[in-house]
Design an enzyme around this catalytic site. Structure first.
Site, PDB file in Angstrom:
ATOM      1  N   CYS A 135     -39.227 -87.207  62.251  1.00 30.22           N
ATOM      2  CA  CYS A 135     -37.962 -88.016  62.657  1.00 30.22           C
ATOM      3  C   CYS A 135     -36.806 -87.201  62.466  1.00 30.22           C
ATOM      4  CB  CYS A 135     -38.057 -89.253  61.581  1.00 30.22           C
ATOM      5  SG  CYS A 135     -37.906 -88.758  59.989  1.00 30.22           S
TER       6      CYS A 135
ATOM      7  N   ASP B 298     -15.731 -74.588  96.883  1.00 31.33           N
ATOM      8  CA  ASP B 298     -15.191 -73.215  97.734  1.00 31.33           C
ATOM      9  C   ASP B 298     -15.848 -73.320  98.995  1.00 31.33           C
ATOM     10  OD1 ASP B 298     -14.394 -70.319  97.827  1.00 31.33           O
ATOM     11  OD2 ASP B 298     -16.625 -69.948  97.723  1.00 31.33           O
TER      12      ASP B 298
ATOM     13  N   ASP C 242     -15.245 -66.643  92.250  1.00 38.09           N
ATOM     14  CA  ASP C 242     -15.582 -67.924  91.895  1.00 38.09           C
ATOM     15  C   ASP C 242     -15.484 -68.116  90.436  1.00 38.09           C
ATOM     16  OD1 ASP C 242     -15.071 -68.832  94.505  1.00 38.09           O
ATOM     17  OD2 ASP C 242     -17.325 -68.610  94.718  1.00 38.09           O
TER      18      ASP C 242
ATOM     19  N   CYS D  63     -14.458 -44.609  68.397  1.00 38.43           N
ATOM     20  CA  CYS D  63     -13.789 -43.581  67.689  1.00 38.43           C
ATOM     21  C   CYS D  63     -13.564 -43.937  66.255  1.00 38.43           C
ATOM     22  CB  CYS D  63     -12.479 -43.139  68.423  1.00 38.43           C
ATOM     23  SG  CYS D  63     -11.373 -44.509  68.585  1.00 38.43           S
TER      24      CYS D  63
ATOM     25  N   CYS E  70     -11.204 -46.877  65.807  1.00 36.21           N
ATOM     26  CA  CYS E  70     -12.087 -48.365  65.960  1.00 36.21           C
ATOM     27  C   CYS E  70     -12.467 -48.547  64.702  1.00 36.21           C
ATOM     28  CB  CYS E  70     -13.087 -48.224  67.054  1.00 36.21           C
ATOM     29  SG  CYS E  70     -12.815 -47.988  68.536  1.00 36.21           S
TER      30      CYS E  70
ATOM     31  N   ASP F   9     -19.970 -69.564  94.857  1.00 37.18           N
ATOM     32  CA  ASP F   9     -21.076 -68.578  94.770  1.00 37.18           C
ATOM     33  C   ASP F   9     -20.713 -67.237  94.742  1.00 37.18           C
ATOM     34  OD1 ASP F   9     -19.907 -68.340  97.271  1.00 37.18           O
ATOM     35  OD2 ASP F   9     -21.755 -67.486  98.136  1.00 37.18           O
TER      36      ASP F   9
END
Length: 836
Positions: free
Chosen positions: A83, A509, A712, A15, A18, A708
């Site tokens: 290099c 976990d 977590d 808007c 913003c 997983d």
């Protein structure tokens, strides 16, 4: 004052407020002269004084205000780098372009990853800047198969070096033999009597004629490279080689003119044409061997790319039609015959088979697939005919993402690389100064004459090797991450690979990591006057709106009992604690005992049952109907078959293993004893896992978190190294530093073992690079090393580093042998997370 203007693509604006927020944020930066934000185009036009601020500061202001700036990333294959100095030259050239936010150039992969502001700079501008700096770019933007074009460019470079080595050998070998004959002729009378040119001194002219083609043809690439490097205000390996070879060649040319002019007594008679020619030939040979060896560092990624099938069998109007994989779209129905590779990611809609996923997950046993199961592109269908529906195609397939992740890790810079970068920044200038000191020291103090002093200084220039320093880390990172990908271990960046070898603690976990994450109802204990079927039916109906594993277990138990579920009238969940629902006019509450006690529910009548369930490693889930206690469910999970072995391997490696779980202390300890874990953090709510990791870190531990699930993700991000189990959620994988493609917990000790092996190789490479230069440069300064031998040693140095890195492909990793799996006689039922 230098004024610069940009149009920034801003994201997150909704808007006019913003727009004002973004404009205010931009104007807070020093040196902003103009800031205009357009909501319709979602762009911010800014003008600023480059002496007072830069574009990165402006973007930081916008991001701090809660918005984002869209950026683009391109990957450019760079040719001509030799290099670490070349790396800096390319980075500096690209950074000079407007709109460049970040540049990462990798010497081992010979690629530049450029992050830029779309619209502020064009791809062609970046390429032009690299080429102006004296390097080449394989522009794959308009090519159908970029990897083929890139491979062709690399092969062309190898072919060029092979041709140069052949030319150098054809001329240098006879030149070296003739120089030996000349040297021996002074002490062997027969040679002096039978080779007349020795007597009248024609040898120097013969040497000059033979050496000139080598200097012109082979020396051109080093002289040109040296010129471009010096023009950019830096000095690279080419400068040292060009100076050494040119000093030997042009000094010899001056000696020839001195002979013609009769000034031999003043200038000297010794020529070193063979020194210049052999130096160039040996250095080019080293460059060729290095290029070939570097090609093998990316073997793993090439193997992954080769897995992708080119064609697929599309089911169109009931007919099987062979089409290119590039033509497939999401939703296509595809036929996968026995023995064929699955063309893209999909879900099985017809058929049953077993699929070999070892090439992606490292799991040796085929996985059974039936209707509803997901299949991964590039895996092999072993038995039955399958019909799948494509869910991910092109760059969105799991294989493409794995390749992208591996390339990202290989292209990133490990923190340890900064040591080599700092040394490389001053290496060549220091060597030039040392060569000058060597010449002046021998000429003025040693008083050995101009020619021997020059030879000693040439040896110093040629023996120095910045290449080994530049290749020490990235080549090992490339091979290490590639080896990991072959085993189903994906490192997101090289920093994770480096940190992993210093870990002191592993936090695991429980659900889905140590256990299978597939809980089942083992006990149903109704309260007095409550029918068991009634309790199960209402509880399952309430949990039908839940996605929690415990809720799914209750629903499955009801389905298995043949009960018909009622409609859900209202549903509310409190993450990790419980739910409230309305079913058939009854208010149902389901959750762990602590949660219901906090809601004012008296659970004392079931306390003995709850304690009994917990002592047997069951999760207690209490149910109330209209605020009356109706019963308790006992729910359990199974420990993964190889979790015990994985924990044992981690402890054997000297790591402290900690289990983090929402279970109560007593049941958590029961599970920990089963798998061999000594320390448990119990009663941890999902949102508090990150705090538990932080607590471990506050104890001075370097912590890896393995998980997983979605809950977590914060803990994975908090940990020093986050490790996501590949069978888990995309959110967990996004937050992690390492992803295990399979659900096998033994991948954790393998990943850590790979990290240690890679870092050991890096330390070996850096030690060699530093020791080589530390020992041999003083030896050359002391006049104990001929330039030809110095050139050979220098050529060997970088080849040694790359070859040493390639040894990682054969390193045996901890817990890698499938035959040594310790299988428990039976799988015990264990509690699932009270993580309600």
């Amino acid at each position: 004052m230098a004024r610069q203007e940009f149009d920034l693509p801003v994201t997150g604006m909704t808007c006019a407020a913003c727009v004002r927020n973004v404009e205010r944020a931009i104007n807070k930066a020093d040196g902003i002269e103009e800031a205009t934000v357009n909501l319709a185009t979602e762009r911010a036009h800014i003008a600023f004084d480059t002496e007072r601020t830069d574009i990165e500061a402006v973007i930081e202001r916008i991001e701090k205000a809660g918005y984002g700036v869209a950026t683009g990333t391109i990957e450019l294959p760079i040719t001509g780098m030799t290099c670490a100095s070349c790396v800096r030259n390319v980075e500096r050239a690209i950074n000079k372009q407007p709109g460049i936010l970040d540049v990462a150039v990798n010497l081992a992969t010979e690629k530049a990853v450029v992050t830029y502001i779309p619209g502020a700079v064009r791809r062609s501008d970046i390429i032009a800047a690299v080429e102006k700096a004296g390097y080449g770019v394989v522009d794959t933007a308009a090519m159908d198969a970029p990897e083929d074009a890139e491979r062709a460019a690399r092969q062309a470079e190898i072919a060029k070096q092979e041709w140069l080595v052949k030319v150098g050998t054809i001329f240098s070998l006879p030149l070296l033999i003739l120089s030996m004959v000349r040297d021996f002729s002074h002490s062997i009378d027969w040679l002096a009597q039978n080779i007349p040119t020795i007597a009248w001194g024609g040898w120097p002219f013969v040497f000059g004629i033979i050496a000139t083609p080598v200097y012109i043809i082979l020396g051109r690439q080093y002289i040109t490279g040296a010129y471009k490097s010096l023009r950019n205000g830096t000095a690279n390996m080419d400068v040292l080689i060009a100076m050494g070879a040119s000093a030997a060649y042009w000094y010899s040319v001056v000696v020839l003119f001195g002979k013609v002019a009769g000034l031999s007594e003043t200038i000297g008679e010794g020529v070193y044409f063979e020194t210049a020619a052999v130096i160039l030939t040996l250095i080019t040979l080293g460059k060729l061997l290095e290029a070939r060896a570097k090609g093998h560092t990316s073997d793993a990624i090439k193997k992954l790319m080769a897995l992708a099938p080119n064609v697929a069998l599309l089911l169109r109007d009931g007919e099987e039609v062979e089409v290119s994989v590039d033509e497939l779209v999401v939703g296509d129905k595809l036929v996968v015959r026995p023995g064929a590779r699955v063309p893209v990611d999909g879900v099985v809609i017809e058929g049953r088979s077993s699929v070999d996923e070892s090439m992606l997950t490292g799991e040796s046993l085929p996985v059974n697939k039936t209707v509803g199961d997901e299949v991964i592109g590039a895996t092999v269908n072993r038995q039955g005919r399958l019909i799948i529906e494509a869910t991910h195609v092109g760059a969105e397939t799991a294989l493409s993402q794995i390749i992208r992740l591996v390339e990202q890790a290989q292209g990133s810079k490990a923190p340890i690389q900064r040591i080599a970068d700092r040394v490389s920044a001053v290496f060549v200038p220091i060597v030039i100064v040392l060569a000058l000191i060597t010449f002046l020291g021998w000429f003025l103090i040693g008083d050995i004459g101009f020619t021997p002093s020059l030879v000693n200084s040439i040896a110093v220039l040629v023996i120095a090797c910045p290449c080994a320093l530049g290749l020490a880390t990235p080549t090992a990172i490339m091979v290490g991450t590639g080896r990991g990908a072959e085993m189903g271990i994906l490192f997101k960046n090289s920093e994770a690979l480096e940190v992993a070898h210093r870990l002191t603690a592993i936090a695991l976990d429980k659900t889905g990591t140590i256990t299978r994450g597939e809980p089942a109802v083992t006990d149903i204990i109704p309260a007095a006057d409550v029918d068991e079927a009634f309790l199960l039916r209402l509880a399952a109906s309430a949990e039908h709106g839940s996605e929690h594993p415990l809720g799914e277990a209750i629903v499955k138990a009801a389905h298995d009992a043949g009960l018909e579920l009622a409609d859900l009238e209202d549903f509310e969940a409190e993450s990790g604690r419980g739910i409230r629902a309305v079913v058939e006019g009854h208010t149902i509450r389901i959750g762990n005992p602590r949660y219901l006690a906090e809601q004012g529910v008296d659970i004392s009548t079931l306390q003995d049952d709850i304690e009994r369930l917990q002592s047997n490693a069951r999760t207690s889930v209490v149910v109330t109907i209209d605020d009356d206690v109706a019963g308790v469910f006992g729910i359990a999970d199974t420990i993964k078959e190889r979790s015990i072995e994985a924990v044992a391997a981690l402890k054997k490696a000297g790591l402290e293993v900690i289990m983090i779980t929402g279970d109560n202390e007593r049941t958590a300890q029961a599970i920990a004893r089963e798998v061999g874990i000594d320390r448990v953090l119990a009663d941890v709510l999902p949102g508090d896992k990150a705090e538990s990791v932080k607590k471990l870190q506050s104890e001075g531990k370097i912590v890896a978190m393995v998980g997983d699930g979605i809950n977590d993700a914060p803990a994975l991000a908090q940990a020093d190294v986050g490790i996501a189990i590949g069978t888990g959620t995309d959110i967990a994988m996004e937050a992690s530093d390492v992803t295990l493609m399979s659900g096998d917990l033994r991948g954790v000790p393998r990943a850590l073992s790979l990290s240690k092996a890679t870092m050991r190789t890096i330390y070996q490479n850096l030690f060699w690079a530093f020791i080589y230069n530390t020992i041999l440069i003083p030896v050359a300064m002391a006049g104990l090393l001929l330039p030809i031998l110095a050139a050979g040693a220098m050529a060997f140095s970088s080849v040694f580093v790359v070859t040493n890195s390639l040894r990682l492909r054969q390193v045996k990793l901890q817990s890698e042998e499938e035959d040594n799996i310790r299988k428990p006689k039976s799988l015990e039922l264990v509690e699932t997370p009270a993580g309600r």
